[in-house]
Design a protein around this motif. Sequence first.
Motif, mmCIF file in Angstrom:
data_model
loop_
_atom_site.group_PDB
_atom_site.id
_atom_site.type_symbol
_atom_site.label_atom_id
_atom_site.label_comp_id
_atom_site.label_asym_id
_atom_site.label_seq_id
_atom_site.Cartn_x
_atom_site.Cartn_y
_atom_site.Cartn_z
ATOM 1 N N ALA A 85 6.771 11.866 -9.804
ATOM 2 C CA ALA A 85 7.661 10.952 -10.520
ATOM 3 C C ALA A 85 8.142 11.570 -11.831
ATOM 4 C CB ALA A 85 6.938 9.639 -10.794
ATOM 5 N N ALA A 86 7.244 12.261 -12.518
ATOM 6 C CA ALA A 86 7.595 12.886 -13.794
ATOM 7 C C ALA A 86 8.400 14.161 -13.610
ATOM 8 C CB ALA A 86 6.322 13.202 -14.580
ATOM 9 N N GLN A 87 8.430 14.666 -12.372
ATOM 10 C CA GLN A 87 9.083 15.939 -12.065
ATOM 11 C C GLN A 87 8.581 17.043 -12.979
ATOM 12 O OE1 GLN A 87 13.333 15.641 -11.599
ATOM 13 N NE2 GLN A 87 13.188 13.861 -10.246
ATOM 14 N N ARG A 88 7.253 17.098 -13.072
ATOM 15 C CA ARG A 88 6.594 18.108 -13.897
ATOM 16 C C ARG A 88 5.443 18.737 -13.105
ATOM 17 N NH1 ARG A 88 10.432 17.329 -16.460
ATOM 18 N NH2 ARG A 88 10.707 17.117 -18.723
ATOM 19 N N PRO A 89 5.501 20.056 -12.829
ATOM 20 C CA PRO A 89 4.326 20.719 -12.271
ATOM 21 C C PRO A 89 3.171 20.590 -13.260
ATOM 22 C CG PRO A 89 6.266 22.149 -12.201
ATOM 23 C CD PRO A 89 6.614 20.988 -13.076
ATOM 24 N N LEU A 90 1.964 20.489 -12.764
ATOM 25 C CA LEU A 90 0.817 20.273 -13.650
ATOM 26 C C LEU A 90 0.214 21.553 -14.177
ATOM 27 C CD1 LEU A 90 -0.978 17.299 -11.889
ATOM 28 C CD2 LEU A 90 0.173 17.310 -14.104
ATOM 29 N N ASP A 124 4.360 0.403 -26.375
ATOM 30 C CA ASP A 124 3.096 0.289 -27.118
ATOM 31 C C ASP A 124 1.917 -0.076 -26.227
ATOM 32 O OD1 ASP A 124 4.382 0.900 -29.499
ATOM 33 O OD2 ASP A 124 4.832 -1.199 -29.946
ATOM 34 N N THR A 125 2.199 -0.703 -25.089
ATOM 35 C CA THR A 125 1.134 -1.089 -24.172
ATOM 36 C C THR A 125 1.392 -0.456 -22.810
ATOM 37 O OG1 THR A 125 2.310 -3.105 -23.521
ATOM 38 C CG2 THR A 125 0.730 -3.277 -25.349
ATOM 39 N N ALA A 126 0.321 -0.337 -22.021
ATOM 40 C CA ALA A 126 0.446 0.302 -20.713
ATOM 41 C C ALA A 126 -0.377 -0.469 -19.690
ATOM 42 C CB ALA A 126 -0.041 1.744 -20.777
ATOM 43 N N PRO A 127 0.104 -0.560 -18.452
ATOM 44 C CA PRO A 127 -0.687 -1.195 -17.400
ATOM 45 C C PRO A 127 -1.815 -0.270 -16.943
ATOM 46 C CG PRO A 127 1.344 -0.341 -16.488
ATOM 47 C CD PRO A 127 1.429 -0.129 -17.971
ATOM 48 N N TYR A 128 -2.740 -0.816 -16.192
ATOM 49 C CA TYR A 128 -3.845 -0.018 -15.659
ATOM 50 C C TYR A 128 -3.314 1.115 -14.790
ATOM 51 C CZ TYR A 128 -8.193 1.124 -13.192
ATOM 52 O OH TYR A 128 -9.287 1.777 -12.675
ATOM 53 N N PHE A 129 -2.305 0.811 -13.967
ATOM 54 C CA PHE A 129 -1.741 1.822 -13.076
ATOM 55 C C PHE A 129 -0.697 2.648 -13.828
ATOM 56 C CE2 PHE A 129 -3.232 -1.284 -9.869
ATOM 57 C CZ PHE A 129 -4.081 -0.433 -9.179
ATOM 58 N N SER A 130 -1.158 3.406 -14.777
ATOM 59 C CA SER A 130 -0.304 4.312 -15.530
ATOM 60 C C SER A 130 -1.115 5.545 -15.898
ATOM 61 C CB SER A 130 0.263 3.627 -16.779
ATOM 62 O OG SER A 130 -0.770 3.174 -17.625
ATOM 63 N N MET A 131 -0.423 6.580 -16.344
ATOM 64 C CA MET A 131 -1.094 7.836 -16.595
ATOM 65 C C MET A 131 -0.341 8.647 -17.645
ATOM 66 S SD MET A 131 -2.244 10.638 -13.654
ATOM 67 C CE MET A 131 -2.655 9.311 -12.520
ATOM 68 N N ILE A 132 -1.086 9.419 -18.419
ATOM 69 C CA ILE A 132 -0.510 10.410 -19.324
ATOM 70 C C ILE A 132 -0.721 11.778 -18.697
ATOM 71 C CG2 ILE A 132 -0.664 11.532 -21.571
ATOM 72 C CD1 ILE A 132 -1.645 8.861 -22.712
ATOM 73 N N LEU A 133 0.359 12.539 -18.539
ATOM 74 C CA LEU A 133 0.270 13.901 -18.024
ATOM 75 C C LEU A 133 0.523 14.892 -19.145
ATOM 76 C CD1 LEU A 133 2.255 13.885 -14.648
ATOM 77 C CD2 LEU A 133 -0.206 13.638 -14.988
ATOM 78 N N ILE A 134 -0.289 15.917 -19.196
ATOM 79 C CA ILE A 134 -0.088 17.000 -20.154
ATOM 80 C C ILE A 134 -0.054 18.294 -19.345
ATOM 81 C CG2 ILE A 134 -0.915 18.152 -22.233
ATOM 82 C CD1 ILE A 134 -2.506 15.590 -22.845
ATOM 83 N N PRO A 135 1.133 18.741 -18.914
ATOM 84 C CA PRO A 135 1.219 19.938 -18.094
ATOM 85 C C PRO A 135 0.747 21.178 -18.845
ATOM 86 C CG PRO A 135 3.250 18.665 -17.983
ATOM 87 C CD PRO A 135 2.439 18.107 -19.110
ATOM 88 N N GLY A 136 0.294 22.179 -18.093
ATOM 89 C CA GLY A 136 -0.121 23.434 -18.701
ATOM 90 C C GLY A 136 1.063 24.190 -19.271
ATOM 91 N N LYS A 137 0.796 25.106 -20.152
ATOM 92 C CA LYS A 137 1.874 25.860 -20.806
ATOM 93 C C LYS A 137 2.634 26.750 -19.822
ATOM 94 C CE LYS A 137 -0.362 25.945 -25.344
ATOM 95 N NZ LYS A 137 -0.946 26.807 -26.393
ATOM 96 N N ASP A 138 1.951 27.171 -18.741
ATOM 97 C CA ASP A 138 2.616 28.033 -17.760
ATOM 98 C C ASP A 138 3.332 27.240 -16.682
ATOM 99 O OD1 ASP A 138 1.745 30.336 -18.990
ATOM 100 O OD2 ASP A 138 -0.047 30.533 -17.756
ATOM 101 N N ALA A 139 3.074 25.932 -16.617
ATOM 102 C CA ALA A 139 3.654 25.091 -15.566
ATOM 103 C C ALA A 139 4.958 24.484 -16.056
ATOM 104 C CB ALA A 139 2.668 24.010 -15.160
ATOM 105 N N HIS A 140 5.979 25.289 -16.122
ATOM 106 C CA HIS A 140 7.265 24.782 -16.597
ATOM 107 C C HIS A 140 8.297 24.930 -15.496
ATOM 108 C CE1 HIS A 140 8.579 28.965 -17.010
ATOM 109 N NE2 HIS A 140 7.403 29.202 -17.551
ATOM 110 N N VAL A 141 9.376 24.178 -15.632
ATOM 111 C CA VAL A 141 10.428 24.199 -14.621
ATOM 112 C C VAL A 141 11.427 25.289 -14.978
ATOM 113 C CG1 VAL A 141 12.260 22.881 -13.523
ATOM 114 C CG2 VAL A 141 10.154 21.747 -14.210
#
Length: 244
Positions: free
Chosen positions: A147-152, A227-244
């Motif tokens: 969904a984020a279109q970000r390799p991890l 400011d608020t988030a549901p339980y079914f949510s996530m923060i992604l922090i991709p690696g420095k080498d995992a770029h598009v």
Amino acid sequence: MTPSELADGGGTVPGTLYGVGTGPGDPELLTLKAWRLIRDAEVIAYPAPDSGESFARAIVAGFIPEGALEIPIVVPMTAARFPAQEVYDKAAERIGQELSAGRDVVVLCEGDPFFYGSFMYLFGRLEGRFPVRIVPGVSSLGAVSAAAQRPLCAREETLTVLPATLSEEALTDRLQKADAAAIMKLGRHFAKARRVVEALGLTDRARFVSHASLPHQTVSALADAPDTAPYFSMILIPGKDAHV
């Protein structure tokens, strides 16, 4: 007595317990195997909140056959372990009755059964007594990354998966050591997790995703998240080498 011993003794051959991943929410992300088992199920069990509908059931509602016996596993929405453990004890006993009578039981699991899945608690109580088969599903982690279109992560980077329920100190310590990270189970812990990410200077790399794969999916930079988030949510922090 094992299932084979029971069968050899002339008794009823026990049914098989299926832990079936239903994916992150979009019914089209259900595997063909999961769809087949649900379509043909005589008995279906699923986790359910003490108020509102079961998310796992809602994903596959269109595939459940008419006349199937349904066993809701109602889990109180509380952080305390005792009530939940008691619920799983009773659910395992009820499901065991069906298995002992020779009926297969399909247990629906959001995402993947063994990736933070509640099915593991039934598995621990019933495995060894009955045949068990696990049907993996698309996990929330894969859905959120898509969904984020970000390799991890890439190359030799490693991925750290963290529950937001950890203490602020533990989150800080583990994020400091991570190449790439995913912080799950946000809900009421969102402000804490966000604070840790910001303190470590990772906000520019971080993405926020809620309800991945569903029509009301939300994707944004963490800096632009609500400011608020549901339980079914996530923060992604991709690696420095995992770029598009």
